[in-house]
Motif scaffolding. Structure first.
Motif, PDB file in Angstrom:
ATOM      1  N   VAL A  91       0.823  -1.211   0.000  1.00  0.00           N
ATOM      2  CA  VAL A  91       0.000   0.000   0.000  1.00  0.00           C
ATOM      3  C   VAL A  91       0.857   1.260   0.000  1.00  0.00           C
ATOM      4  O   VAL A  91       1.954   1.279   0.562  1.00  0.00           O
ATOM      5  N   ALA A  92       0.327   2.289  -0.641  1.00  0.00           N
ATOM      6  CA  ALA A  92       0.844   3.648  -0.484  1.00  0.00           C
ATOM      7  C   ALA A  92      -0.213   4.408   0.286  1.00  0.00           C
ATOM      8  O   ALA A  92      -1.355   4.548  -0.172  1.00  0.00           O
ATOM      9  N   GLY A  93       0.128   4.870   1.495  1.00  0.00           N
ATOM     10  CA  GLY A  93      -0.841   5.551   2.345  1.00  0.00           C
ATOM     11  C   GLY A  93      -0.993   7.019   1.973  1.00  0.00           C
ATOM     12  O   GLY A  93      -0.616   7.454   0.885  1.00  0.00           O
ATOM     13  N   GLY A  94      -1.543   7.780   2.904  1.00  0.00           N
ATOM     14  CA  GLY A  94      -1.794   9.195   2.630  1.00  0.00           C
ATOM     15  C   GLY A  94      -0.532  10.015   2.476  1.00  0.00           C
ATOM     16  O   GLY A  94      -0.552  11.073   1.856  1.00  0.00           O
ATOM     17  N   GLY A  95       0.580   9.506   3.047  1.00  0.00           N
ATOM     18  CA  GLY A  95       1.866  10.171   2.875  1.00  0.00           C
ATOM     19  C   GLY A  95       2.200  11.135   3.998  1.00  0.00           C
ATOM     20  O   GLY A  95       1.316  11.700   4.651  1.00  0.00           O
ATOM     21  N   ALA A  96       3.499  11.319   4.226  1.00  0.00           N
ATOM     22  CA  ALA A  96       3.962  12.242   5.263  1.00  0.00           C
ATOM     23  C   ALA A  96       3.792  13.699   4.837  1.00  0.00           C
ATOM     24  O   ALA A  96       3.720  14.599   5.669  1.00  0.00           O
ATOM     25  N   GLU A  97       3.730  13.920   3.508  1.00  0.00           N
ATOM     26  CA  GLU A  97       3.474  15.255   2.956  1.00  0.00           C
ATOM     27  C   GLU A  97       2.235  15.152   2.067  1.00  0.00           C
ATOM     28  O   GLU A  97       2.345  15.088   0.842  1.00  0.00           O
ATOM     29  N   ALA A 207       2.882   8.036   9.668  1.00  0.00           N
ATOM     30  CA  ALA A 207       3.479   9.017   8.751  1.00  0.00           C
ATOM     31  C   ALA A 207       2.483  10.097   8.376  1.00  0.00           C
ATOM     32  O   ALA A 207       2.847  11.270   8.216  1.00  0.00           O
ATOM     33  N   TYR A 208       1.209   9.712   8.240  1.00  0.00           N
ATOM     34  CA  TYR A 208       0.184  10.693   7.873  1.00  0.00           C
ATOM     35  C   TYR A 208      -0.167  11.602   9.058  1.00  0.00           C
ATOM     36  O   TYR A 208      -0.805  12.630   8.888  1.00  0.00           O
ATOM     37  N   GLY A 209       0.273  11.212  10.244  1.00  0.00           N
ATOM     38  CA  GLY A 209       0.006  12.037  11.420  1.00  0.00           C
ATOM     39  C   GLY A 209      -1.168  11.576  12.244  1.00  0.00           C
ATOM     40  O   GLY A 209      -1.624  12.289  13.151  1.00  0.00           O
ATOM     41  N   LEU A 210      -1.666  10.358  11.962  1.00  0.00           N
ATOM     42  CA  LEU A 210      -2.797   9.825  12.715  1.00  0.00           C
ATOM     43  C   LEU A 210      -2.296   9.003  13.900  1.00  0.00           C
ATOM     44  O   LEU A 210      -1.179   8.490  13.896  1.00  0.00           O
ATOM     45  N   THR A 211      -3.141   8.847  14.887  1.00  0.00           N
ATOM     46  CA  THR A 211      -2.804   8.053  16.064  1.00  0.00           C
ATOM     47  C   THR A 211      -3.379   6.650  15.909  1.00  0.00           C
ATOM     48  O   THR A 211      -4.604   6.509  15.766  1.00  0.00           O
ATOM     49  N   PRO A 212      -2.539   5.625  15.908  1.00  0.00           N
ATOM     50  CA  PRO A 212      -3.057   4.259  15.789  1.00  0.00           C
ATOM     51  C   PRO A 212      -4.012   3.923  16.930  1.00  0.00           C
ATOM     52  O   PRO A 212      -3.805   4.363  18.068  1.00  0.00           O
ATOM     53  N   LEU A 213      -5.038   3.142  16.603  1.00  0.00           N
ATOM     54  CA  LEU A 213      -6.033   2.755  17.606  1.00  0.00           C
ATOM     55  C   LEU A 213      -5.935   1.293  17.994  1.00  0.00           C
ATOM     56  O   LEU A 213      -6.339   0.916  19.090  1.00  0.00           O
ATOM     57  N   VAL A 214      -5.430   0.446  17.071  1.00  0.00           N
ATOM     58  CA  VAL A 214      -5.361  -0.989  17.349  1.00  0.00           C
ATOM     59  C   VAL A 214      -4.031  -1.542  16.839  1.00  0.00           C
ATOM     60  O   VAL A 214      -3.364  -0.936  15.999  1.00  0.00           O
ATOM     61  N   GLY A 215      -3.663  -2.700  17.354  1.00  0.00           N
ATOM     62  CA  GLY A 215      -2.437  -3.355  16.923  1.00  0.00           C
ATOM     63  C   GLY A 215      -2.609  -4.063  15.592  1.00  0.00           C
ATOM     64  O   GLY A 215      -3.724  -4.243  15.091  1.00  0.00           O
ATOM     65  N   ILE A 216      -1.500  -4.481  15.026  1.00  0.00           N
ATOM     66  CA  ILE A 216      -1.485  -5.178  13.738  1.00  0.00           C
ATOM     67  C   ILE A 216      -2.331  -6.445  13.772  1.00  0.00           C
ATOM     68  O   ILE A 216      -3.017  -6.784  12.801  1.00  0.00           O
ATOM     69  N   ASP A 217      -2.299  -7.158  14.896  1.00  0.00           N
ATOM     70  CA  ASP A 217      -3.023  -8.431  14.991  1.00  0.00           C
ATOM     71  C   ASP A 217      -4.506  -8.288  14.687  1.00  0.00           C
ATOM     72  O   ASP A 217      -5.140  -9.226  14.191  1.00  0.00           O
ATOM     73  N   GLU A 218      -5.066  -7.113  14.988  1.00  0.00           N
ATOM     74  CA  GLU A 218      -6.485  -6.883  14.722  1.00  0.00           C
ATOM     75  C   GLU A 218      -6.795  -6.958  13.230  1.00  0.00           C
ATOM     76  O   GLU A 218      -7.900  -7.312  12.835  1.00  0.00           O
ATOM     77  N   GLY A 219      -5.826  -6.586  12.405  1.00  0.00           N
ATOM     78  CA  GLY A 219      -6.020  -6.670  10.961  1.00  0.00           C
ATOM     79  C   GLY A 219      -5.602  -8.006  10.382  1.00  0.00           C
ATOM     80  O   GLY A 219      -6.103  -8.433   9.335  1.00  0.00           O
ATOM     81  N   VAL A 220      -4.661  -8.673  11.058  1.00  0.00           N
ATOM     82  CA  VAL A 220      -4.183  -9.976  10.579  1.00  0.00           C
ATOM     83  C   VAL A 220      -5.314 -10.999  10.587  1.00  0.00           C
ATOM     84  O   VAL A 220      -5.514 -11.746   9.613  1.00  0.00           O
TER      85      VAL A 220
END
Length: 276
Positions: A91-97, A207-220
Protein backbone atom coordinates in the motif's frame (compact mmCIF):
# COMPACT_ATOMS: atom_id res chain seq x y z
CA UNK A 1 -3.76 -25.40 4.55
CA UNK A 2 -0.28 -26.97 4.99
CA UNK A 3 0.30 -27.61 1.31
CA UNK A 4 -0.77 -24.16 0.17
CA UNK A 5 1.45 -21.62 -1.50
CA UNK A 6 0.61 -18.03 -0.58
CA UNK A 7 2.06 -14.83 -2.06
CA UNK A 8 1.89 -11.73 0.15
CA UNK A 9 2.78 -8.34 -1.29
CA UNK A 10 4.18 -5.67 1.01
CA UNK A 11 5.40 -8.34 3.43
CA UNK A 12 8.36 -6.51 4.94
CA UNK A 13 6.47 -4.53 7.59
CA UNK A 14 3.13 -3.85 9.22
CA UNK A 15 0.14 -5.93 8.21
CA UNK A 16 2.03 -7.89 5.53
CA UNK A 17 4.67 -9.04 8.01
CA UNK A 18 1.94 -9.97 10.49
CA UNK A 19 0.09 -12.03 7.88
CA UNK A 20 3.34 -13.78 6.91
CA UNK A 21 4.12 -14.77 10.50
CA UNK A 22 0.58 -16.01 11.07
CA UNK A 23 0.50 -18.10 7.90
CA UNK A 24 4.02 -19.43 8.52
CA UNK A 25 2.79 -21.18 11.65
CA UNK A 26 0.26 -23.04 9.48
CA UNK A 27 2.92 -24.53 7.20
CA UNK A 28 3.09 -24.63 3.42
CA UNK A 29 5.04 -22.22 1.23
CA UNK A 30 5.20 -18.45 1.60
CA UNK A 31 6.24 -16.13 -1.20
CA UNK A 32 7.14 -12.77 0.29
CA UNK A 33 7.25 -9.60 -1.78
CA UNK A 34 9.02 -6.36 -0.91
CA UNK A 35 10.76 -3.46 -2.62
CA UNK A 36 13.84 -3.35 -0.36
CA UNK A 37 16.11 -6.41 -0.50
CA UNK A 38 17.58 -5.96 2.98
CA UNK A 39 14.18 -5.69 4.62
CA UNK A 40 12.90 -8.58 2.51
CA UNK A 41 15.80 -10.77 3.62
CA UNK A 42 15.22 -9.77 7.24
CA UNK A 43 11.54 -10.70 7.28
CA UNK A 44 12.25 -13.95 5.41
CA UNK A 45 14.81 -14.86 8.09
CA UNK A 46 12.31 -13.97 10.81
CA UNK A 47 9.64 -16.18 9.25
CA UNK A 48 12.05 -19.09 8.78
CA UNK A 49 13.16 -18.81 12.41
CA UNK A 50 9.56 -18.78 13.63
CA UNK A 51 8.48 -21.71 11.43
CA UNK A 52 11.45 -23.80 10.23
CA UNK A 53 9.20 -26.25 8.33
CA UNK A 54 7.67 -23.50 6.19
CA UNK A 55 9.26 -22.87 2.81
CA UNK A 56 9.98 -19.21 2.17
CA UNK A 57 10.95 -17.55 -1.10
CA UNK A 58 11.23 -13.84 -1.84
CA UNK A 59 10.38 -11.59 -4.77
CA UNK A 60 11.74 -8.07 -5.17
CA UNK A 61 9.73 -5.44 -7.07
CA UNK A 62 8.71 -1.80 -6.79
CA UNK A 63 4.96 -1.83 -7.36
CA UNK A 64 4.99 1.83 -8.39
CA UNK A 65 6.57 0.63 -11.65
CA UNK A 66 4.19 -1.45 -13.79
CA UNK A 67 7.13 -2.89 -15.72
CA UNK A 68 8.38 -4.41 -12.46
CA UNK A 69 4.87 -5.65 -11.63
CA UNK A 70 4.63 -7.47 -14.97
CA UNK A 71 8.17 -8.84 -14.55
CA UNK A 72 7.40 -10.14 -11.06
CA UNK A 73 4.27 -11.91 -12.31
CA UNK A 74 6.36 -13.56 -15.02
CA UNK A 75 9.01 -14.59 -12.47
CA UNK A 76 6.42 -16.17 -10.18
CA UNK A 77 4.77 -17.99 -13.08
CA UNK A 78 8.13 -19.35 -14.18
CA UNK A 79 9.44 -20.36 -10.75
CA UNK A 80 6.41 -21.57 -8.82
CA UNK A 81 4.57 -24.83 -9.49
CA UNK A 82 1.37 -23.53 -7.91
CA UNK A 83 -0.25 -20.52 -6.25
CA UNK A 84 -3.22 -21.05 -3.95
CA UNK A 85 -3.58 -17.62 -2.37
CA UNK A 86 -2.58 -14.12 -3.45
CA UNK A 87 -2.82 -11.43 -0.79
CA UNK A 88 -2.55 -7.98 -2.37
CA UNK A 89 -1.49 -6.07 0.72
CA UNK A 90 1.19 -3.56 -0.42
CA UNK A 91 0.00 0.00 0.00
CA UNK A 92 0.84 3.65 -0.48
CA UNK A 93 -0.84 5.55 2.35
CA UNK A 94 -1.79 9.19 2.63
CA UNK A 95 1.87 10.17 2.88
CA UNK A 96 3.96 12.24 5.26
CA UNK A 97 3.47 15.26 2.96
CA UNK A 98 -0.16 14.80 1.91
CA UNK A 99 -0.30 17.91 -0.27
CA UNK A 100 2.64 16.75 -2.40
CA UNK A 101 1.33 14.91 -5.44
CA UNK A 102 3.61 12.01 -6.38
CA UNK A 103 3.76 10.03 -9.59
CA UNK A 104 4.54 6.43 -10.45
CA UNK A 105 7.26 5.34 -12.88
CA UNK A 106 4.70 5.50 -15.71
CA UNK A 107 3.47 8.95 -14.65
CA UNK A 108 0.26 7.89 -12.92
CA UNK A 109 -0.83 9.32 -9.56
CA UNK A 110 1.12 7.22 -7.04
CA UNK A 111 -1.70 5.98 -4.79
CA UNK A 112 -3.85 4.98 -7.76
CA UNK A 113 -0.85 3.18 -9.25
CA UNK A 114 0.27 1.27 -6.15
CA UNK A 115 -3.10 0.59 -4.53
CA UNK A 116 -5.14 -0.21 -7.64
CA UNK A 117 -3.22 -0.63 -10.88
CA UNK A 118 -0.42 -2.75 -9.40
CA UNK A 119 -2.57 -5.34 -7.59
CA UNK A 120 -4.89 -5.63 -10.56
CA UNK A 121 -1.99 -6.06 -13.00
CA UNK A 122 -0.28 -8.57 -10.71
CA UNK A 123 -3.47 -10.58 -10.27
CA UNK A 124 -4.10 -10.70 -14.01
CA UNK A 125 -0.52 -11.73 -14.61
CA UNK A 126 -0.85 -14.57 -12.10
CA UNK A 127 -4.26 -15.83 -13.25
CA UNK A 128 -2.82 -18.71 -15.29
CA UNK A 129 -1.10 -20.03 -12.15
CA UNK A 130 -4.07 -19.34 -9.88
CA UNK A 131 -6.57 -21.05 -12.18
CA UNK A 132 -4.25 -24.02 -12.65
CA UNK A 133 -4.04 -24.31 -8.84
CA UNK A 134 -7.79 -23.90 -8.23
CA UNK A 135 -9.46 -23.77 -5.83
CA UNK A 136 -7.50 -20.57 -5.23
CA UNK A 137 -8.16 -17.21 -3.61
CA UNK A 138 -7.30 -13.56 -4.18
CA UNK A 139 -7.58 -11.31 -1.13
CA UNK A 140 -7.39 -7.57 -1.77
CA UNK A 141 -6.60 -5.47 1.29
CA UNK A 142 -8.76 -2.38 0.86
CA UNK A 143 -10.09 0.15 3.36
CA UNK A 144 -13.26 1.49 4.89
CA UNK A 145 -11.95 4.84 3.65
CA UNK A 146 -13.52 5.07 0.18
CA UNK A 147 -14.23 8.02 -2.10
CA UNK A 148 -15.76 8.02 -5.58
CA UNK A 149 -13.34 8.16 -8.49
CA UNK A 150 -13.76 11.36 -10.50
CA UNK A 151 -13.48 10.23 -14.12
CA UNK A 152 -12.81 13.80 -15.21
CA UNK A 153 -9.78 13.93 -12.92
CA UNK A 154 -8.78 10.35 -12.15
CA UNK A 155 -5.18 11.28 -11.37
CA UNK A 156 -6.21 14.08 -9.01
CA UNK A 157 -4.42 16.86 -10.82
CA UNK A 158 -6.78 19.34 -9.12
CA UNK A 159 -7.15 19.70 -5.38
CA UNK A 160 -4.68 16.95 -4.56
CA UNK A 161 -4.55 15.51 -1.06
CA UNK A 162 -2.92 12.20 -0.14
CA UNK A 163 -5.70 10.69 1.95
CA UNK A 164 -8.26 11.60 -0.72
CA UNK A 165 -6.07 9.87 -3.31
CA UNK A 166 -5.75 6.86 -1.02
CA UNK A 167 -9.53 6.59 -0.52
CA UNK A 168 -10.19 6.82 -4.25
CA UNK A 169 -7.58 4.19 -5.02
CA UNK A 170 -9.06 1.80 -2.45
CA UNK A 171 -12.54 2.16 -3.93
CA UNK A 172 -11.04 1.46 -7.36
CA UNK A 173 -9.49 -1.71 -5.93
CA UNK A 174 -12.83 -2.83 -4.48
CA UNK A 175 -14.61 -2.12 -7.77
CA UNK A 176 -12.02 -4.17 -9.66
CA UNK A 177 -12.46 -6.94 -7.09
CA UNK A 178 -16.14 -7.18 -7.99
CA UNK A 179 -15.44 -7.12 -11.72
CA UNK A 180 -12.72 -9.78 -11.57
CA UNK A 181 -14.83 -12.02 -9.33
CA UNK A 182 -17.65 -11.92 -11.88
CA UNK A 183 -15.23 -12.67 -14.72
CA UNK A 184 -13.73 -15.64 -12.87
CA UNK A 185 -17.01 -17.12 -11.70
CA UNK A 186 -16.87 -20.87 -12.24
CA UNK A 187 -13.08 -21.08 -12.50
CA UNK A 188 -12.51 -21.98 -8.85
CA UNK A 189 -10.69 -18.69 -8.20
CA UNK A 190 -12.42 -16.41 -5.70
CA UNK A 191 -11.72 -12.68 -5.35
CA UNK A 192 -12.68 -10.68 -2.26
CA UNK A 193 -11.71 -7.40 -0.61
CA UNK A 194 -11.68 -6.31 3.00
CA UNK A 195 -11.10 -3.48 5.41
CA UNK A 196 -8.81 -5.29 7.88
CA UNK A 197 -8.98 -2.92 10.87
CA UNK A 198 -9.33 0.78 11.65
CA UNK A 199 -6.10 2.77 12.15
CA UNK A 200 -3.68 -0.07 12.82
CA UNK A 201 -0.27 0.66 14.30
CA UNK A 202 1.58 0.94 10.98
CA UNK A 203 4.24 3.27 9.61
CA UNK A 204 1.75 4.58 7.06
CA UNK A 205 -0.80 5.60 9.69
CA UNK A 206 1.86 7.34 11.78
CA UNK A 207 3.48 9.02 8.75
CA UNK A 208 0.18 10.69 7.87
CA UNK A 209 0.01 12.04 11.42
CA UNK A 210 -2.80 9.82 12.71
CA UNK A 211 -2.80 8.05 16.06
CA UNK A 212 -3.06 4.26 15.79
CA UNK A 213 -6.03 2.75 17.61
CA UNK A 214 -5.36 -0.99 17.35
CA UNK A 215 -2.44 -3.36 16.92
CA UNK A 216 -1.49 -5.18 13.74
CA UNK A 217 -3.02 -8.43 14.99
CA UNK A 218 -6.49 -6.88 14.72
CA UNK A 219 -6.02 -6.67 10.96
CA UNK A 220 -4.18 -9.98 10.58
CA UNK A 221 -7.07 -12.11 11.82
CA UNK A 222 -9.79 -11.04 9.34
CA UNK A 223 -7.29 -11.07 6.44
CA UNK A 224 -6.03 -14.57 7.22
CA UNK A 225 -9.64 -15.70 7.61
CA UNK A 226 -10.42 -14.64 4.03
CA UNK A 227 -7.34 -16.51 2.86
CA UNK A 228 -7.89 -19.75 4.77
CA UNK A 229 -11.39 -20.28 6.18
CA UNK A 230 -13.00 -23.35 4.56
CA UNK A 231 -16.44 -21.80 5.09
CA UNK A 232 -15.45 -19.03 2.64
CA UNK A 233 -14.21 -21.39 -0.07
CA UNK A 234 -16.95 -20.39 -2.51
CA UNK A 235 -17.47 -16.80 -1.34
CA UNK A 236 -16.46 -14.34 -4.05
CA UNK A 237 -17.06 -10.79 -5.17
CA UNK A 238 -17.61 -9.50 -1.66
CA UNK A 239 -16.33 -6.64 0.50
CA UNK A 240 -15.81 -7.33 4.19
CA UNK A 241 -15.52 -4.81 7.00
CA UNK A 242 -13.21 -6.97 9.11
CA UNK A 243 -15.33 -10.14 9.57
CA UNK A 244 -18.62 -8.74 8.31
CA UNK A 245 -19.85 -9.04 4.73
CA UNK A 246 -20.63 -5.37 4.08
CA UNK A 247 -21.61 -2.89 1.41
CA UNK A 248 -18.89 -0.76 -0.15
CA UNK A 249 -19.27 2.80 -1.50
CA UNK A 250 -22.21 3.04 -3.93
CA UNK A 251 -19.95 3.76 -6.92
CA UNK A 252 -18.66 0.19 -6.73
CA UNK A 253 -22.14 -1.04 -7.74
CA UNK A 254 -22.68 1.47 -10.55
CA UNK A 255 -22.46 -0.42 -13.84
CA UNK A 256 -21.33 2.58 -15.91
CA UNK A 257 -18.68 3.59 -13.35
CA UNK A 258 -17.39 0.03 -13.29
CA UNK A 259 -17.20 -0.09 -17.07
CA UNK A 260 -15.31 3.19 -17.23
CA UNK A 261 -12.89 2.20 -14.47
CA UNK A 262 -12.06 -1.17 -16.00
CA UNK A 263 -11.64 0.28 -19.49
CA UNK A 264 -9.21 2.84 -18.09
CA UNK A 265 -7.44 0.24 -15.93
CA UNK A 266 -6.84 -2.14 -18.83
CA UNK A 267 -5.50 0.70 -20.94
CA UNK A 268 -3.15 1.93 -18.22
CA UNK A 269 -1.70 -1.46 -17.30
CA UNK A 270 -1.13 -2.25 -20.97
CA UNK A 271 -2.65 -5.69 -20.67
CA UNK A 272 -6.13 -6.94 -21.44
CA UNK A 273 -6.23 -10.62 -20.60
CA UNK A 274 -5.16 -13.16 -18.00
CA UNK A 275 -2.90 -14.96 -20.42
CA UNK A 276 -0.78 -11.87 -21.18
Amino acid sequence: MNRRTTLITGATQGLGRGIALDLAARGGTLLLHGRDQARLDAVAAEVRAAAPDTEVRTYLADLSDLDQVHAMAAQVRAAEPRLDVLVNNAVAGGGAEPLRRELSRQGHELRFAVNHLAPYALTRGLLPLLTASAPARVVNVASIGQEAVDFDDVMLERGYEGLRAYCRSKLALITATFELAAELDGTGVTVNALHPAHLMDTDGVRAYGLTPLVGIDEGVRPTVRLATDPDLASTTGRYFDRFTDSRAHEQAYDAEARRRLMELTHRLIGRSGPES
